[in-house]
Design a protein around this motif. Structure first.
Motif, mmCIF file in Angstrom:
data_model
loop_
_atom_site.group_PDB
_atom_site.id
_atom_site.type_symbol
_atom_site.label_atom_id
_atom_site.label_comp_id
_atom_site.label_asym_id
_atom_site.label_seq_id
_atom_site.Cartn_x
_atom_site.Cartn_y
_atom_site.Cartn_z
ATOM 1 N N ASP A 165 0.817 -1.210 0.000
ATOM 2 C CA ASP A 165 0.000 0.000 0.000
ATOM 3 C C ASP A 165 0.856 1.268 0.000
ATOM 4 O O ASP A 165 0.538 2.238 -0.667
ATOM 5 C CB ASP A 165 -0.902 0.014 1.250
ATOM 6 C CG ASP A 165 -2.143 -0.837 1.040
ATOM 7 O OD1 ASP A 165 -2.226 -1.485 -0.006
ATOM 8 O OD2 ASP A 165 -3.006 -0.846 1.927
ATOM 9 N N TRP A 168 2.333 1.811 -3.395
ATOM 10 C CA TRP A 168 1.261 2.202 -4.317
ATOM 11 C C TRP A 168 0.833 3.635 -4.053
ATOM 12 O O TRP A 168 0.601 4.410 -4.980
ATOM 13 C CB TRP A 168 0.071 1.250 -4.173
ATOM 14 C CG TRP A 168 0.284 -0.061 -4.837
ATOM 15 C CD1 TRP A 168 1.064 -0.313 -5.928
ATOM 16 C CD2 TRP A 168 -0.295 -1.316 -4.468
ATOM 17 N NE1 TRP A 168 0.994 -1.644 -6.253
ATOM 18 C CE2 TRP A 168 0.170 -2.282 -5.389
ATOM 19 C CE3 TRP A 168 -1.170 -1.714 -3.456
ATOM 20 C CZ2 TRP A 168 -0.208 -3.617 -5.322
ATOM 21 C CZ3 TRP A 168 -1.541 -3.042 -3.391
ATOM 22 C CH2 TRP A 168 -1.060 -3.984 -4.313
ATOM 23 N N ALA A 169 0.696 3.976 -2.777
ATOM 24 C CA ALA A 169 0.281 5.330 -2.416
ATOM 25 C C ALA A 169 1.249 6.343 -3.018
ATOM 26 O O ALA A 169 0.833 7.347 -3.593
ATOM 27 C CB ALA A 169 0.221 5.476 -0.901
ATOM 28 N N MET A 171 3.087 5.970 -5.621
ATOM 29 C CA MET A 171 2.957 6.013 -7.082
ATOM 30 C C MET A 171 1.711 6.787 -7.500
ATOM 31 O O MET A 171 1.729 7.519 -8.475
ATOM 32 C CB MET A 171 2.944 4.592 -7.645
ATOM 33 C CG MET A 171 4.349 4.003 -7.711
ATOM 34 S SD MET A 171 4.352 2.228 -7.829
ATOM 35 C CE MET A 171 3.872 2.022 -9.524
#
Lengths: 276, 371
Positions: A165, A168-169, A171
């Protein structure tokens, strides 16, 4: 006496008994360095190596300060090289899907448990062929190659702990993959980088075998190698006072270093993301 | 407007060929609040990840407006996302966390901090700006995550189970607040959740997913009142809908649902085409659409009470037919005033036209919905 105090007393006696030999060794260590055993008086004669080159019964060694500089340079260089290689490598092993990842991982684990010393003769011949004997580059190459699998393995564990997470956050928030690595993941695994840096430093600081084998000039030694030169096969006379004095000088920075860095090992997860 | 066209996502590796999302079509209007609802493994999170650009669809097209975004990197999509774990950056303060997306757009520090402060005010966390995420409670972390997602004025806000780590009461407050903020900012929002109450309460439209496919995509009340198939009917509602196996039969001119325990005559305005006669169906009635009635009522069905549960606002009564032939118990809700004890014989009836028929020969499609 109640049972609990009796128990406590027993435990303490037991612990003291087992600690005593170790404590005795440390005390002797300090005494040997700072006492003249013939007169039984306190003396700092053994510490004359600060001012003049070491010389006694056939052993002749250069002044210690350039050696200290060598040690620091070598250790710091090892830390930088190992961290710079192992952190991205570990990230790749932990996060990227590339061909041969699993087999490379197995090989890494094998190399980590492999006794590198058994390869030393072949290593020596290779270095001779490459004209790298008696150079720092040669020592660095062999030392880094030997310890890298272990560092990568430890570092991979730290990267495995980072929740997807978070990456991803980063990105979604505008980072490239590399940007996320640099700005979010590296800070996240900083305790791990600290840990491998400490391991690397201690390993490099204590490295004497490679210097004994690959370095022939005494003025190119580091402290550990310097210390080992004090004991030679040719002369049977050993100057314990001098060895313990230089030994003390050699150990002290490590003890101080340890006191300041032990916090890194305790503080592993900083929180911020709930583990789901 | 967001358009998903025939999206397929197949994961490779061990479960190769296993399609997490299998031919999904979805249209979301600008400013709309849409929920993706479904049991775990239905592909809802995968869909969200594809919208974010963190996963690439195996086949199909995703459009943001007119722009095909299949191969656009997440950072170039102008989306805000709140993760289930919040995924705050632990080494940064709350202020830096909220300003992070702005700083990534090369907005000067001063301005980024000013905007972070603004956003934090909307979410009422402006007093926490100097703290680290580890010093915050779960609810506060959730707000910070929201603030971080909103600070860059995203076109689309994606919420991945944002409330599943909050306790029940806090959930209600946060839910209302998210809805309020979403309405005031007018940002298109997609929420993934497995909590049906949350989905129905918060969204304009809900897409119910199962097996990587959208089962039904409609406004909450429509989903509830007109479920398109057996899955939607059984998935929505708590306590769940009663579903009784039965058969449609023509009995001297009357169309009748025949079950093991009782018969139900279809009302005049729900008369079906003759081709349906003889079909195996499931007869569905929501527990609150069953009422206890008088013995003399012409629709009364005699039932034996098995169990009475007190729900606080009413009672949940579980009954079975007098002969005990029904395989499943029937649940109905009554008010607290009714004195009902286990073992009692009561008469129940279905509220006017409040029932569903699911054609079991056609994958449980609702018969009335399709005709």
């Amino acid at each position: 006496m109640s049972t609990s105090t009796l128990k406590k007393a027993l435990v303490h006696t037991y612990m003291t008994l087992f600690t005593l030999p170790i404590a005795a060794m440390i005390v002797w260590y300090f005494l040997a360095a700072t006492m003249n055993f013939t007169t039984g008086q306190f003396s700092l004669d053994n510490f004359s190596f600060f001012q003049e080159p070491v010389q006694y019964s056939g052993v002749k060694l250069p002044m210690i300060w350039p050696i200290v500089l060598n040690t620091m340079m070598y250790s710091i260089l090892i830390v930088i090289i190992e961290a710079c290689i192992s952190v991205p490598t570990a990230y790749a092993f932990s996060r990227l899907d590339f061909k041969g990842r699993r087999s490379a991982m197995k090989f890494l684990f094998l190399m980590r448990s492999f006794p590198g010393i058994t390869l030393i003769i072949a290593t020596f011949f290779i270095l001779v062929q490459m004209n790298l004997v008696n150079t720092y580059l040669g020592v660095l190459l062999v030392a880094v190659t030997g310890s890298l699998p272990g560092r990568v393995y430890i570092m991979k564990g730290f990267f495995d702990e980072v929740p997807w997470d978070i990456e991803w956050a980063a990105m979604v928030d505008g980072c490239t993959r590399f940007g996320a690595f640099k700005k979010v993941l590296v800070p996240y695994v900083l305790p791990g980088i600290g840990a491998i840096a400490v391991f690397s430093f201690l390993g490099a600081y204590g490295e004497w075998f490679l210097f004994k084998l690959l370095i022939f000039n005494d003025d190119m030694l580091t402290l550990a190698g310097y210390l080992s030169k004090l004991v030679t096969k040719e002369n049977q006379i050993v100057n314990y006072g001098l060895i313990t004095a230089i030994g003390l000088f050699y150990t002290l920075p490590i003890v101080v270093f340890y006191i300041f860095t032990q916090k890194i090992f305790m503080k592993v997860n900083l929180g911020g993301a709930k583990q789901v | 407007m967001i358009t998903l066209k025939n999206i397929v996502k197949a994961y490779d590796g061990k479960q190769a060929g296993n399609k997490a999302v299998d031919g999904l079509n979805l249209e979301i209007n600008k400013g709309e609040f849409v929920a993706l609802l479904g049991p775990s493994g239905c592909g809802k999170t995968t869909t969200l990840m594809m919208l974010a650009g963190l996963l690439k669809p195996t086949a199909g097209e995703i459009y943001f407006g007119e722009r095909l975004v299949n191969h656009v990197e997440p950072k170039d999509r102008n989306i805000g996302m709140v993760f289930q774990s919040y995924a705050l950056y632990p080494h940064l303060t709350v202020r830096d966390n909220i300003a992070f997306p702005l700083r990534e757009r090369k907005i000067p520090k001063q301005e980024a901090y000013a905007r972070a402060k603004e956003t934090s005010k909307i979410l009422q966390i402006d007093h926490l700006l100097d703290r680290k995420p580890s010093q915050l409670s779960g609810g506060q972390q959730q707000r910070v995550a929201m603030a971080r997602a909103l600070s860059k004025n995203p076109e689309i806000l994606l919420l991945d189970e944002p409330m599943s780590n909050l306790d029940a009461r806090l959930k209600l407050d946060v839910r209302d607040e998210i809805r309020k903020i979403q309405l005031s900012l007018g940002v298109t929002t997609i929420i993934v959740t497995h909590d049906q109450e949350e989905a129905l309460a918060i969204s304009d439209r809900v897409a119910i997913l199962n097996g990587g496919k959208i089962q039904q995509y409609a406004a909450p009340h429509e989903l509830f009142n007109y479920p398109i198939n057996l899955f939607v009917a059984s998935f929505l509602g708590s306590p769940p809908m009663n579903l009784v196996d039965g058969k449609l039969e023509d009995k001297s001119g009357d169309q009748v649902v025949v079950t093991d325990g009782f018969e139900y005559k279809l009302p005049e305005d729900k008369i079906l085409d003759r081709t349906y006669m003889g079909k195996t169906i499931k007869f569905g009635i929501r527990p609150h659409d069953l009422v206890v009635c008088d013995k003399n009522d012409n629709q009364a069905i005699p039932m034996k009470v098995d169990l009475v549960e007190h729900l606080g606002s009413g009672k949940l009564v579980k009954v079975t037919d007098t002969q005990g032939k029904l395989e499943t118990m029937i649940r109905l809700l009554t008010d607290n005033e009714k004195e009902i004890q286990p073992g009692d014989l009561i008469y129940i009836k279905v509220k006017a036209n409040k029932f569903h028929l699911f054609d079991m020969t056609n994958n449980g499609q609702s018969i009335y919905y399709t005709c």
